[in-house]
Design a protein around this motif. Structure first.
Motif, PDB file in Angstrom:
ATOM      1  N   ARG A 133       0.826  -1.213   0.000  1.00 53.03           N
ATOM      2  CA  ARG A 133       0.000   0.000   0.000  1.00 53.03           C
ATOM      3  C   ARG A 133       0.858   1.261   0.000  1.00 53.03           C
ATOM      4  N   ILE A 134       0.423   2.246  -0.791  1.00 52.27           N
ATOM      5  CA  ILE A 134       1.080   3.551  -0.863  1.00 52.27           C
ATOM      6  C   ILE A 134       0.000   4.624  -0.891  1.00 52.27           C
ATOM      7  N   ASP A 135       0.301   5.771  -0.295  1.00 49.61           N
ATOM      8  CA  ASP A 135      -0.708   6.823  -0.156  1.00 49.61           C
ATOM      9  C   ASP A 135      -0.241   8.113  -0.810  1.00 49.61           C
ATOM     10  N   PRO A 136      -0.825   8.465  -1.972  1.00 45.30           N
ATOM     11  CA  PRO A 136      -0.374   9.655  -2.701  1.00 45.30           C
ATOM     12  C   PRO A 136      -1.135  10.926  -2.359  1.00 45.30           C
ATOM     13  N   ARG A 137      -1.826  10.997  -1.212  1.00 47.68           N
ATOM     14  CA  ARG A 137      -2.703  12.140  -0.936  1.00 47.68           C
ATOM     15  C   ARG A 137      -1.966  13.471  -0.878  1.00 47.68           C
ATOM     16  N   GLY A 138      -0.667  13.443  -0.600  1.00 48.65           N
ATOM     17  CA  GLY A 138       0.113  14.675  -0.523  1.00 48.65           C
ATOM     18  C   GLY A 138       0.539  14.948   0.910  1.00 48.65           C
ATOM     19  N   ASN A 139       1.826  15.201   1.091  1.00 47.00           N
ATOM     20  CA  ASN A 139       2.352  15.440   2.436  1.00 47.00           C
ATOM     21  C   ASN A 139       2.135  16.887   2.868  1.00 47.00           C
ATOM     22  N   LYS A 140       2.092  17.068   4.180  1.00 46.93           N
ATOM     23  CA  LYS A 140       1.966  18.380   4.812  1.00 46.93           C
ATOM     24  C   LYS A 140       2.382  18.190   6.255  1.00 46.93           C
TER      25      LYS A 140
END
Length: 199
Positions: A133-140
């Motif tokens: 699993r990978i999460d591309p939602r965007g870092n902040k």
């Protein structure tokens, strides 16, 4: 690890929302894969592109509400659901099996009135590690998702009561997600009505 819900071919096929056969999506996938030999290297390039170059609609208060992978690419913005659609489409266009996963999360942990919503991320089948699993939602601030197989580095840990990693790897988006994305046309209208499921 989560198990796929469909035959492997379903995780390579284009669809209305994961339109990996769209010329712009296919061209972007080819550009990202250029010079990279392994599926892991191609996956990392696609993941970093979607995570960093495509703006999360709520973070940036950006319209329109995008749904299909080609729309996300064209407008450069999307909610987590749409960003995951684009990442999965880019991977499928490169011949790498990929699907969608969901978490049920507390939307605003500091609020007295607990509100839950679905969060979408991607899963990719890598030759050396299997489904990952990978999460591309965007870092902040407070969010630091990365590509570090075989260890997962997701955007959000499941820790609060009522939060859960939903089972399965989906070849297509959940209907409740697409209903919400289709009904609402602005980022703030969607934010006020993010999809959820009962446990």
């Amino acid at each position: 690890m989560l198990e796929p819900l469909s035959p492997l071919a379903a995780y390579l096929a284009p669809s209305a929302w994961i339109d990996s056969d769209h010329p712009a999506v296919a061209a972007k996938a080819a550009a990202l894969a250029a010079g990279r030999v392994t599926d892991a290297a191609m996956t990392e390039a696609a993941f970093v592109f979607v995570r960093d170059a495509i703006r999360h609609s709520a973070d940036y208060r950006q319209n329109p509400v995008t749904r299909a992978a080609s729309e996300v690419l064209a407008h450069g913005t999307g909610y987590c659901y749409a960003k995951a659609h684009l990442l999965v489409a880019l991977l499928r266009a490169s011949g790498i099996p990929a699907g969608l996963c969901y978490q049920r999360l507390v939307l605003d942990p500091g609020n007295d009135a607990t509100r839950y919503c679905l969060h979408c991320l991607a899963a990719v089948r890598l030759k050396d590690w299997g489904w990952y699993r990978i999460d591309p939602r965007g870092n902040k601030a407070g969010v630091d998702a990365r590509f570090t197989p075989p260890t997962e580095r997701l955007a959000f840990p499941v820790t609060a009561p009522g939060e859960v990693d939903l089972p399965g790897i989906h070849a297509a988006p959940l209907p409740v997600v697409m209903e919400a994305l289709t009904r609402h046309t602005t980022w703030n209208a969607l934010y006020d009505a993010l999809p959820d499921v009962s446990l």
